[in-house]
Write a protein that holds these residues in place. Structure first.
Motif, PDB file in Angstrom:
ATOM      1  N   GLY A  42      90.558  37.952  20.200  1.00 43.32           N
ATOM      2  CA  GLY A  42      89.629  38.487  19.223  1.00 43.32           C
ATOM      3  C   GLY A  42      89.831  39.938  18.861  1.00 43.32           C
ATOM      4  O   GLY A  42      89.035  40.516  18.119  1.00 43.32           O
ATOM      5  N   LYS A  43      90.887  40.554  19.391  1.00 48.05           N
ATOM      6  CA  LYS A  43      91.145  41.959  19.125  1.00 48.05           C
ATOM      7  C   LYS A  43      92.518  42.155  18.497  1.00 48.05           C
ATOM      8  O   LYS A  43      93.382  41.288  18.566  1.00 48.05           O
ATOM      9  CB  LYS A  43      91.053  42.770  20.416  1.00 48.05           C
ATOM     10  N   GLN A  44      92.712  43.319  17.897  1.00 43.78           N
ATOM     11  CA  GLN A  44      93.998  43.626  17.304  1.00 43.78           C
ATOM     12  C   GLN A  44      95.000  44.046  18.377  1.00 43.78           C
ATOM     13  O   GLN A  44      94.624  44.521  19.453  1.00 43.78           O
ATOM     14  CB  GLN A  44      93.848  44.760  16.276  1.00 43.78           C
ATOM     15  N   ARG A  45      96.251  43.865  18.059  1.00 38.94           N
ATOM     16  CA  ARG A  45      97.302  44.311  18.965  1.00 38.94           C
ATOM     17  C   ARG A  45      97.262  45.840  19.059  1.00 38.94           C
ATOM     18  O   ARG A  45      97.099  46.523  18.052  1.00 38.94           O
ATOM     19  CB  ARG A  45      98.674  43.838  18.465  1.00 38.94           C
ATOM     20  N   GLU A  46      97.417  46.355  20.285  1.00 36.70           N
ATOM     21  CA  GLU A  46      97.345  47.794  20.485  1.00 36.70           C
ATOM     22  C   GLU A  46      98.505  48.301  21.329  1.00 36.70           C
ATOM     23  O   GLU A  46      99.058  47.569  22.166  1.00 36.70           O
ATOM     24  CB  GLU A  46      96.020  48.179  21.161  1.00 36.70           C
ATOM     25  N   LEU A  47      98.830  49.568  21.111  1.00 36.00           N
ATOM     26  CA  LEU A  47      99.899  50.196  21.862  1.00 36.00           C
ATOM     27  C   LEU A  47      99.479  50.410  23.310  1.00 36.00           C
ATOM     28  O   LEU A  47      98.363  50.858  23.579  1.00 36.00           O
ATOM     29  CB  LEU A  47     100.246  51.545  21.232  1.00 36.00           C
ATOM     30  N   VAL A  48     100.392  50.104  24.224  1.00 37.99           N
ATOM     31  CA  VAL A  48     100.182  50.430  25.635  1.00 37.99           C
ATOM     32  C   VAL A  48     101.011  51.663  25.990  1.00 37.99           C
ATOM     33  O   VAL A  48     100.487  52.670  26.451  1.00 37.99           O
ATOM     34  CB  VAL A  48     100.563  49.254  26.548  1.00 37.99           C
ATOM     35  N   ALA A  49     102.320  51.586  25.750  1.00 37.91           N
ATOM     36  CA  ALA A  49     103.202  52.714  26.048  1.00 37.91           C
ATOM     37  C   ALA A  49     104.548  52.494  25.379  1.00 37.91           C
ATOM     38  O   ALA A  49     104.959  51.351  25.165  1.00 37.91           O
ATOM     39  CB  ALA A  49     103.394  52.875  27.554  1.00 37.91           C
ATOM     40  N   VAL A  50     105.212  53.605  25.048  1.00 43.74           N
ATOM     41  CA  VAL A  50     106.562  53.546  24.505  1.00 43.74           C
ATOM     42  C   VAL A  50     107.439  54.521  25.269  1.00 43.74           C
ATOM     43  O   VAL A  50     106.949  55.517  25.814  1.00 43.74           O
ATOM     44  CB  VAL A  50     106.610  53.861  22.994  1.00 43.74           C
ATOM     45  N   ILE A  51     108.745  54.247  25.262  1.00 40.47           N
ATOM     46  CA  ILE A  51     109.698  55.105  25.962  1.00 40.47           C
ATOM     47  C   ILE A  51     110.975  55.207  25.143  1.00 40.47           C
ATOM     48  O   ILE A  51     111.497  54.202  24.674  1.00 40.47           O
ATOM     49  CB  ILE A  51     109.968  54.559  27.389  1.00 40.47           C
ATOM     50  N   THR A  52     111.470  56.432  24.964  1.00 37.12           N
ATOM     51  CA  THR A  52     112.717  56.639  24.232  1.00 37.12           C
ATOM     52  C   THR A  52     113.909  56.377  25.150  1.00 37.12           C
ATOM     53  O   THR A  52     113.764  56.196  26.361  1.00 37.12           O
ATOM     54  CB  THR A  52     112.808  58.068  23.697  1.00 37.12           C
ATOM     55  N   ARG A  53     115.081  56.389  24.596  1.00 35.94           N
ATOM     56  CA  ARG A  53     116.282  56.167  25.389  1.00 35.94           C
ATOM     57  C   ARG A  53     116.483  57.296  26.401  1.00 35.94           C
ATOM     58  O   ARG A  53     117.156  57.096  27.418  1.00 35.94           O
ATOM     59  CB  ARG A  53     117.516  56.066  24.497  1.00 35.94           C
ATOM     60  N   TRP A  54     115.905  58.477  26.126  1.00 33.15           N
ATOM     61  CA  TRP A  54     116.041  59.606  27.056  1.00 33.15           C
ATOM     62  C   TRP A  54     114.907  59.651  28.083  1.00 33.15           C
ATOM     63  O   TRP A  54     114.890  60.536  28.920  1.00 33.15           O
ATOM     64  CB  TRP A  54     116.053  60.908  26.261  1.00 33.15           C
ATOM     65  N   GLY A  55     113.977  58.706  27.979  1.00 36.78           N
ATOM     66  CA  GLY A  55     112.902  58.644  28.959  1.00 36.78           C
ATOM     67  C   GLY A  55     111.630  59.363  28.565  1.00 36.78           C
ATOM     68  O   GLY A  55     110.715  59.485  29.382  1.00 36.78           O
ATOM     69  N   ASP A  56     111.533  59.838  27.330  1.00 35.04           N
ATOM     70  CA  ASP A  56     110.292  60.446  26.873  1.00 35.04           C
ATOM     71  C   ASP A  56     109.258  59.344  26.666  1.00 35.04           C
ATOM     72  O   ASP A  56     109.554  58.304  26.084  1.00 35.04           O
ATOM     73  CB  ASP A  56     110.511  61.204  25.568  1.00 35.04           C
ATOM     74  N   ILE A  57     108.042  59.593  27.132  1.00 33.37           N
ATOM     75  CA  ILE A  57     107.019  58.556  27.178  1.00 33.37           C
ATOM     76  C   ILE A  57     105.763  58.964  26.423  1.00 33.37           C
ATOM     77  O   ILE A  57     105.351  60.123  26.464  1.00 33.37           O
ATOM     78  CB  ILE A  57     106.661  58.248  28.649  1.00 33.37           C
ATOM     79  N   ASN A  58     105.180  57.992  25.760  1.00 34.39           N
ATOM     80  CA  ASN A  58     103.871  58.165  25.147  1.00 34.39           C
ATOM     81  C   ASN A  58     103.025  56.973  25.569  1.00 34.39           C
ATOM     82  O   ASN A  58     103.436  55.821  25.377  1.00 34.39           O
ATOM     83  CB  ASN A  58     103.979  58.226  23.624  1.00 34.39           C
ATOM     84  N   SER A  59     101.855  57.239  26.157  1.00 37.27           N
ATOM     85  CA  SER A  59     101.001  56.163  26.667  1.00 37.27           C
ATOM     86  C   SER A  59      99.609  56.260  26.073  1.00 37.27           C
ATOM     87  O   SER A  59      99.129  57.349  25.772  1.00 37.27           O
ATOM     88  CB  SER A  59     100.886  56.243  28.193  1.00 37.27           C
ATOM     89  N   ALA A  60      98.974  55.118  25.963  1.00 33.59           N
ATOM     90  CA  ALA A  60      97.577  55.089  25.535  1.00 33.59           C
ATOM     91  C   ALA A  60      96.703  55.703  26.621  1.00 33.59           C
ATOM     92  O   ALA A  60      97.012  55.605  27.808  1.00 33.59           O
ATOM     93  CB  ALA A  60      97.151  53.652  25.258  1.00 33.59           C
ATOM     94  N   ASP A  61      95.611  56.313  26.192  1.00 32.17           N
ATOM     95  CA  ASP A  61      94.734  56.969  27.158  1.00 32.17           C
ATOM     96  C   ASP A  61      94.181  56.004  28.200  1.00 32.17           C
ATOM     97  O   ASP A  61      93.989  56.374  29.357  1.00 32.17           O
ATOM     98  CB  ASP A  61      93.569  57.653  26.429  1.00 32.17           C
ATOM     99  N   PHE A  62      93.954  54.767  27.795  1.00 31.15           N
ATOM    100  CA  PHE A  62      93.300  53.838  28.712  1.00 31.15           C
ATOM    101  C   PHE A  62      94.203  53.388  29.859  1.00 31.15           C
ATOM    102  O   PHE A  62      93.751  52.744  30.786  1.00 31.15           O
ATOM    103  CB  PHE A  62      92.745  52.615  27.966  1.00 31.15           C
ATOM    104  N   VAL A  63      95.503  53.715  29.799  1.00 34.74           N
ATOM    105  CA  VAL A  63      96.393  53.301  30.888  1.00 34.74           C
ATOM    106  C   VAL A  63      96.938  54.463  31.705  1.00 34.74           C
ATOM    107  O   VAL A  63      97.591  54.246  32.720  1.00 34.74           O
ATOM    108  CB  VAL A  63      97.560  52.445  30.385  1.00 34.74           C
TER     109      VAL A  63
END
Length: 113
Positions: A42-63
């Motif tokens: 019942g919810k939309q797809r949401e971002l959890v985390a992404v990682i670049t080839r160099w290891g830079d990371i962006n994560s959702a606040d909830f995780v």
């Protein structure tokens, strides 16, 4: 052509851990940013985390503080280590080659006692 195959989902009790894996096959996979997304009923797809080839990371606040994304470029595999799981983490988790239409088939994660 790119194929993404997730594994590692399952049923776990609250407070437990799971490790998801996404194995990627195809050209240029190792140079792309990879990501994990999730979709609860019942919810939309949401971002959890992404990682670049160099290891830079962006994560959702909830995780933050609970989930960790990592990758092994030699194996073309991205991982999601999930700790301190909560019932609200229940969802289908998908792997994505960020910026493309390539998605895995998804793996179900259910957190319940």
């Amino acid at each position: 052509q790119v194929q993404l195959m997730e594994s590692g989902g399952g049923l776990v009790q609250p407070g437990g851990s799971l490790r998801l894996s996404c194995a990627a096959k195809g050209s240029s996979v190792s140079i792309n940013t990879m990501g994990w997304y999730r979709q609860a009923p019942g919810k939309q797809r949401e971002l959890v985390a992404v990682i670049t080839r160099w290891g830079d990371i962006n994560s959702a606040d909830f995780v933050k503080g609970r989930f960790t994304i990592s990758r092994d470029n030699a194996k073309n595999t991205v991982y999601l280590q999930m700790n301190s799981l909560k019932p609200e983490d229940t969802a289908v988790y998908y792997c994505n080659l960020v910026g493309t239409s390539y998605w895995g088939q998804g793996t179900q994660v259910t957190v319940s006692s």
